[in-house]
Every structure is written in C-alpha cells, then in structure tokens.
Scaffold this motif. Structure first.
Motif, mmCIF file in Angstrom:
data_model
loop_
_atom_site.group_PDB
_atom_site.id
_atom_site.type_symbol
_atom_site.label_atom_id
_atom_site.label_comp_id
_atom_site.label_asym_id
_atom_site.label_seq_id
_atom_site.Cartn_x
_atom_site.Cartn_y
_atom_site.Cartn_z
ATOM 1 N N GLY A 24 20.196 12.693 1.798
ATOM 2 C CA GLY A 24 21.406 13.041 1.605
ATOM 3 C C GLY A 24 21.772 13.133 2.623
ATOM 4 N N ASN A 25 23.298 13.379 3.268
ATOM 5 C CA ASN A 25 24.247 13.856 4.289
ATOM 6 C C ASN A 25 24.480 15.262 4.020
ATOM 7 O OD1 ASN A 25 24.755 11.246 4.757
ATOM 8 N ND2 ASN A 25 26.685 11.109 3.830
ATOM 9 N N LYS A 26 24.509 15.648 5.226
ATOM 10 C CA LYS A 26 24.629 17.088 6.101
ATOM 11 C C LYS A 26 25.637 17.773 6.699
ATOM 12 C CE LYS A 26 20.433 18.133 3.810
ATOM 13 N NZ LYS A 26 20.836 19.310 2.580
ATOM 14 N N LEU A 27 26.037 18.607 6.761
ATOM 15 C CA LEU A 27 27.255 18.599 7.569
ATOM 16 C C LEU A 27 27.172 18.438 9.216
ATOM 17 C CD1 LEU A 27 29.717 21.978 6.064
ATOM 18 C CD2 LEU A 27 29.141 19.298 6.048
ATOM 19 N N ILE A 28 27.451 18.046 9.682
ATOM 20 C CA ILE A 28 26.852 17.943 11.201
ATOM 21 C C ILE A 28 28.468 18.074 12.377
ATOM 22 C CG2 ILE A 28 26.286 16.416 13.100
ATOM 23 C CD1 ILE A 28 24.315 16.998 10.687
ATOM 24 N N ILE A 29 28.034 19.679 13.594
ATOM 25 C CA ILE A 29 29.045 19.689 14.023
ATOM 26 C C ILE A 29 28.585 20.043 15.307
ATOM 27 C CG2 ILE A 29 30.429 21.761 12.486
ATOM 28 C CD1 ILE A 29 28.518 23.432 13.909
ATOM 29 N N PRO A 30 29.538 19.473 16.516
ATOM 30 C CA PRO A 30 28.438 19.168 18.159
ATOM 31 C C PRO A 30 28.027 20.355 18.845
ATOM 32 C CG PRO A 30 30.648 18.468 17.969
ATOM 33 C CD PRO A 30 30.800 18.859 16.246
#
Length: 614
Positions: A333-339
């Motif tokens: 599944g997808n995950k939260l990604i931040i710079p």
C-alpha cells in the motif's frame, strides 16, 4: 390698507430669515460634529492599530516607524478575527515572502528510493580460460606476443621443441612396424600422443611421414582477448604450465559497491540502469544476478553483480560505471511521504510545521512526527501527520526561528516561553545579557595566529560546552575527508564522504546552544546542509567543487564562532579558483593541497590563517 400690507410683508420676511438661519446653523454644526466624530474615530482606530516588522514579528509598536532591530519600515498588523491555537505562530504575508517559506499538501504514494551505486566493468570470471602447455619442452616461437591481442579457437599461438615428444614419436614409428604382430602396442603409442593433445590427423601425419617432428604447434583452445602472458621465447616449461590467460568479453560483469545502508533496498532480479564515464550519453541496463553475502571488512561494502551481454565489445574491463536502482519499500500500500527539507532534527525528535487552515493571517504550529525509512529526498511518515494537511517544505528553519523569538513551542523548546531577545527596543522589556554557555562573550576572546606572525581577534566568539565542541570536531573531521577526496579527484568516493558529513551534521545537538549562539548555528548548519545536498545530487566534479566553496566558508565561520578542541587547521586560499574570483578551504596540513584543481594545480594557493585550539 397700505399699512396692513406693509406689516404683513415685514413679518413674512422676518419669519423666512429666522427659518433660514436655523437651517444654516443646523447644517454647519451638524457637519462640524460629523467631522469631529470622524476625527475621533480615526484617532481611536489609530490607537488600536499595532505596527510590527515583517522580519521580526516579536516587535509590537503603537505607531508607525522603523524596526529597532533591522531598520525596516513597520507595517500594520492585521488582527485575526478567527481564534487560533495559542501555540501557533502568526506570520505576515510579507514575512513569508522574505523568508521564502513554501508549503505543500501531504500526500500518500508508494515509497520508492533511488539508490546510487558506483563500480566497474569486469571480465566474467567464468569466461576466463588458461591456455596451458600440454607437452613439456622449450618455447621456440610465440605467435601471440602481447596482452590485449585477440585470438580465435584453433589458432596457432606458440611452437614448442620437446625431446620427450620426439621420443614418443619414435616409439610410435616402431610400433607401426610391428602393428601386425603387436596392434595393442601401436594403439598405446597413439594414446600417449593423444594425452599430449595431438590430434588424430597429426598422429596420422607422423605415421605417414615416417620421421618424428622436432617442433610442435600449440593451438588456442578458446577464443577471446589475451589478458595475461606467462612465458617468453626460450623458456623451458613442463606439462600443464600456463602460457596465456584468455578472457571471452562477449559477456562481462558490472560490479557495483553497495554500502550496508543500501543493501536492504537491493534484491536479486532488480533492474539497474548505469552509465559509463568513457561513453557519455549512452545508458545500459541489466538485472542483479548476485549479491555478495559477506561485507568487505576494509571497505565496508558488498559487491553487487550484473551479467551484461557485450557482443560488440564496447564494454571494457576497468571502465568506471555509475548505476541507479529504483527500489520499492517492502511494504503493502501507499505511505505518507514528505520532503526531507520539511523535517527539523533535534537528535531525538523530528519536527515539522503545520499550516493551520482558515486563518486571516498565515499561522503555523510545530508537531512531532515519527519517521520511517529515508528515501532519496524524502521520508516515510509513520505517525504524526494526516493526508491533506499542509506543511512547510522550504524555509522551515526561518519559521522555527520566528517561533523561538515569539516564545512559541519550537524545535528546541517544546513548551515555549518568553520571546528570545538580547536588546532593549522602544520601551519593550528584554532580558539582560546572559552569561551561561552559548551567549556571546566579549571579555575573553580567542585569537588566531596569522601567517604574518600577528594575532587577530576572532569576532562573534561564543563560549560553548565541551560536548558541542567535540561534535563540531567530528564535523570538521568528515569535512577534511571530503576535502582530501576532492584533492585526489576520486569521484566515486565524493558522495560517500558527503553522506558521512551529512550524518555527523545531523546528530549535532543544538540543545547545547542557547540564545544567539543557537540561532547562528541554525543558520550555518542550514547552509551547510544545502551545499552537501548539491554535492550529493551532482555527478560533475566541477559542480561539486563549486558547492564546496560555500561549505568551506561556513565551516570556517563556525570554527571562528565556537572553536575546536585540540586541533590546528589552516584556512587556505587559491586565487585561480571560482573563475578567477578565488576560493578558500580548510586543511589539516600547512602544505598546499588544492581541492579545486587536484593534480592539475595541486600546490596553487597559500595559507591565509592558522586556527590553533589547545
């Protein structure tokens, strides 16, 4: 009758004059009253207008003017009509533009990481053959005389004089004479020659001629490129002695070095695309066929291998290769990604700034998050954020500095407190100058020895704890390793040296600093991180050296401010670098070793300053 009319007209005129006067007075006094009321309202509004500085929002004035800190014109502070969290930091639009604060909405996607690998092209060990001598004797002639020469299977590569083979031929000729009486002896003589790799045609030729041959040809048993020559003309060799090593380069290996931190992202069957320095503009690809199960104890890397078809022979052993593998995290599944630029590190906590929605003025609040694996330029967020929230992705340090100045919860102060300042401006109550570690000390300044023999005071010198000084020592040590790699021009090692510098910089504990010393270090470390990212993201040595210029200047500034422990470093200058403008660097050696030109102009430069700390 006339008298009556006269009095009537006089009465009428008087009445009209009185009414007109009353009306005119009403107009005059009403207008004056309105103007007075308007002026009063304007004054009242002016009394309630608060003036602030776009760059220093902690400044609050009741009238327009200039900021007592930076001298900028004050601007009216718009009062929010919507109540917000008291821990939130409000910033004006002007301040946001000046600080270059940018935000992005948090989204979720499949975690991907771009792993960069460095290695070489090598010959396939399975296709390297040794060409042995099957008969003992003396080398009479070599038809292949140098390495790199191409040979074909069945080609004559040498000639050998062999007394033992002459004797065996004579035995064969005697056995031929007795073939009717002793056929087994003839077959045994032939088999002996076969063991020395003579073909049936050669044996038949000897039998037909009736004379033994003194010199025999040695034929190549494989096709390929000679990578090693083991004998010379006149050498005596025994049976089985190696003459040549021949490699078939129709298929080669691409061998890459993978550091321990990269290994979890690499699996057999992954596709790697790579480029070669000697073939710019061309890209190659292959799949991982083998991962070394043992880490090299000296280099701390494992070898990753790909089998590459090379029918045109354009891939040559020892070519440098740069590979990129786009790996997916082994999660569903997808995950939260931040710079990565959105995250502030304290050593134990990770902080981001959230932009609050539906506010009259932009407002931000800090929040602690839990991070997962690091991707190429981003992080996986395990907790602390929700999809759709808006976070600061550029200018995070500026927002945090403003939060500290306003006494809001910040990276180093989770509870908040009174605004940080060290001056007295316009009747505002400010704390007196502090004397604890981390605050500027103007009484006891260190000195630097100049090359002229004179001493000059180090400006902006702070007294800091020994723990912080030792951490800065480690940063300088990694910087010097990077500098030496640039001096040597070892391009494959630049990125690893840069990552090592980034790692030690990330664990510097800013809680050990307070006040102005803390803010100065935030500014310096932010610029250092930006330059290391430029170096790490570039594949051109020239651009990496350009970023190294500002990196060196900022670390020199840090040394001047905070000092080192038991070290002597030299601040050196090359007038030719930076397109003739000149550039500085730090070195542990007094002798000049130029990182901007390497071997091309190794000794170009001079020592401008000696920084010695005992």
């Amino acid at each position: 009758m006339k008298i009556k009319t006269y009095f009537s007209n006089v009465y009428t005129r008087s009445t009209m004059l009185v009414i007109g006067g009353i009306f005119l007075g009403w107009l005059i006094f009403h207008q004056s009253k309105n103007e007075k009321t308007s002026k009063v309202q304007t004054v009242e509004e002016g009394k309630h207008t608060i003036w602030t500085c776009a760059m220093h929002p902690q400044i609050r004035m009741d009238k327009p003017g200039k900021c007592p800190i930076c001298g900028m014109e004050l601007i009216p502070l718009k009062q929010a009509t919507i109540s917000i969290d008291p821990d939130a930091l409000e910033m004006t639009e002007e301040a946001i533009k000046l600080a270059d604060v940018q935000t992005n909405v948090v989204t979720s996607k499949i975690p991907m990481k771009e792993v960069r690998l460095y290695g070489k092209i090598q010959a396939d060990e399975r296709l390297i053959q040794t060409q042995p001598a099957h008969i003992p004797g003396r080398i009479e002639k070599l038809l292949v005389n140098f390495t790199g020469e191409e040979v074909k299977k069945g080609q004559v590569i040498a000639q050998i004089y062999s007394p033992e083979l002459i004797t065996a031929q004579e035995e064969l000729l005697e056995a031929v004479k007795m073939k009717d009486m002793q056929p087994r002896i003839l077959e045994a003589a032939r088999e002996k020659l076969r063991q020395w790799k003579l073909s049936d045609n050669q044996i038949a030729e000897i039998e037909n001629s009736g004379n033994p041959k003194a010199v025999f040809d040695v034929y190549a048993t494989v096709s390929g490129i000679v990578i090693s020559r083991r004998v010379n003309v006149g050498d005596y060799i025994s049976q089985g002695s190696p003459l040549f090593e021949i490699a078939d380069l129709s298929s080669v290996w691409a061998m890459f070095d993978a550091y321990e931190s990269d290994l979890p992202w690499i699996r057999k069957g992954d596709k790697i695309s790579f480029t070669l320095q000697s073939l710019p503009g061309k890209s190659f690809s292959g799949t991982v066929s083998f991962i070394d199960p043992v880490i090299n104890p000296q280099t701390r890397v494992a070898r990753v291998r790909m089998d590459i078809s090379n029918p045109a022979k354009i891939l040559k052993p020892e070519m440098f290769a740069t590979g990129i593998i786009k790996a997916q995290l082994e999660t569903s599944g997808n995950k939260l990604i931040i710079p990565q630029s959105a995250v502030l590190w304290t050593g134990t906590r990770s902080i981001v700034y959230i932009k609050l929605p539906d506010t009259d003025e932009p407002a931000f609040i800090s929040r602690e998050v839990t991070l997962g694996p690091a991707l190429t330029n981003s992080y996986v967020v395990l907790s602390g954020l929700k999809e759709g929230e808006e976070i600061v992705t550029n200018g995070t340090f500026s927002v945090d500095a403003a939060a500290q100045l306003n006494g809001k919860p910040s990276m180093m102060n989770t509870e908040g407190g009174r605004p940080v300042s060290g001056h007295n401006h316009g009747g505002m109550t400010m704390p007196a100058e502090e004397t604890q570690p981390g605050v500027k000390d103007t009484k006891n300044k260190s000195e630097t020895e100049q090359t002229t023999g004179k001493t000059a005071p180090i400006t902006d010198k702070f007294n800091v704890s020994m723990d912080f000084t030792m951490q800065l020592n480690k940063v300088i040590d990694k910087y010097l390793i990077l500098k030496n790699v640039l001096v040597a021009g070892e391009e494959p090692k630049v990125k690893q040296a840069t990552k090592d510098l980034q790692n030690v910089l990330a664990v510097v504990d800013m809680k050990l600093l307070t006040g102005e010393a803390h803010l100065k270090w935030m500014e310096i470390s932010d610029l250092i991180q930006k330059q290391t990212k430029i170096i790490d993201s570039s594949n051109e040595m020239e651009k990496q050296r350009e970023a190294f210029i500002l990196l060196s200047e900022k670390l020199h500034q840090a040394i001047k401010m905070y000092g080192l422990m038991g070290k002597t470093v030299y601040y050196q200058f090359c007038p030719m670098a930076n397109s003739g403008v000149g550039a500085y660097w730090l070195s542990e050696f007094k002798d000049i070793r130029n990182p901007y030109y390497g071997e091309a102009m190794l000794t170009c430069g001079e020592t401008k300053e000696t920084l010695s700390f005992k």
